[in-house]
Design a protein around this motif. Structure first.
Motif, short mmCIF file in Angstrom:
data_model
loop_
_atom_site.label_atom_id
_atom_site.label_comp_id
_atom_site.label_asym_id
_atom_site.label_seq_id
_atom_site.Cartn_x
_atom_site.Cartn_y
_atom_site.Cartn_z
N LYS A 119 16.11 57.48 45.12
CA LYS A 119 16.12 56.12 44.59
C LYS A 119 14.70 55.63 44.44
CE LYS A 119 20.50 55.03 46.86
NZ LYS A 119 21.17 54.14 47.84
N ASN A 120 14.45 54.98 43.32
CA ASN A 120 13.09 54.45 43.10
C ASN A 120 12.88 53.19 43.91
OD1 ASN A 120 12.18 56.37 41.18
ND2 ASN A 120 13.51 55.42 39.63
N SER A 171 9.26 59.23 42.21
CA SER A 171 10.02 58.24 42.95
C SER A 171 9.41 57.96 44.32
CB SER A 171 11.47 58.70 43.13
OG SER A 171 11.53 59.80 44.03
#
Length: 234
Positions: free
Chosen positions: A233-234, A97
């Protein structure tokens, strides 16, 4: 894995850290080894948890230099195991990520909070690589990854970025440990732990076993509160 000391990585002397192109083994490793279901309590391929770092799967001699990113070390019998640059491997991996990559910085000097294990967990003739990314502030696992040799390059075949998490090799299986914290838990004393065993089925890792343990609060000592963690969170 219960009983983390809650110290930052920059202040510890017992840490497996790596700089770009170099894996540095110092003192003892952070987490205490948990026994998988039916296991002996000893992990074959992961960092030793409560004893000095002297793993059977470590190189017998220092390599002349790091293996180029994406290239597999020679698997000749009797040859010393060559190491890869795990930091470069992570940063070049699209499956890692953006948040983990952004936070992957040295804790002190050139020392990165990365644990690396070399061992066979996918049935390949070439050793696989297990990489754990920790946080500098509290030494909790941020992400665990497994890399498998594929046509001369390393391919990411497993990723868990739900912290806290730590992956190890146990007799050819991948064992992932996840401490479970309540709101009032001290960092050193989680309320419980999930230990998940994965096995390679020829194409991917499949879950084989899951053990959940719940711990008492006796003797928690009122240590440092467990940090609130959220998935990257990507």
């Amino acid at each position: 894995m219960r009983g983390l000391n809650g110290q930052s990585l920059s202040g510890r002397s017992s840490l497996v850290l790596t700089s770009a192109g170099t894996v540095v083994l110092v003192g003892t490793v952070l987490f205490a080894a948990g026994c998988s279901a039916g296991g002996t309590g000893l992990r074959d391929g992961g960092p030793a948890r409560t004893e000095s770092v002297a793993r059977n799967n470590q190189p017998t001699a220092a390599p002349s230099g790091p293996v180029a990113l994406g290239h597999t070390p020679a698997a000749g019998t009797g040859n010393p195991l060559k190491k890869v640059d795990p930091v470069a491997l992570l940063k070049a991996d699209p499956k890692v990520s953006a948040e983990v990559k952004r936070d992957l910085k040295p804790c002190t000097g050139k020392e990165y909070p990365v644990d690396v294990s070399y061992g066979k967990v996918t049935g390949s003739s070439v050793v696989d690589i297990v990489v754990n990314v920790l946080s500098c502030a509290d030494a909790l696992g941020r992400g665990s990854y497994v890399y498998r040799s594929d046509g001369g390059k390393y391919e990411n075949v497993f990723a868990d970025e739900q912290p806290p998490v730590y992956a190890e090799i146990d007799r050819g299986d991948l064992v992932v440990s996840k401490p479970v914290y309540g709101k009032s838990d001290a960092l050193s004393y989680p309320s419980g732990e999930d230990v998940i065993t994965y096995r390679w089925n020829g194409e991917k890792f499949a879950e084989q076993d899951r053990v959940h343990s719940e711990y008492s609060n006796v003797g928690d000592g009122g240590g440092q509160p467990a940090p609130a963690v959220t998935p990257p969170k990507n």
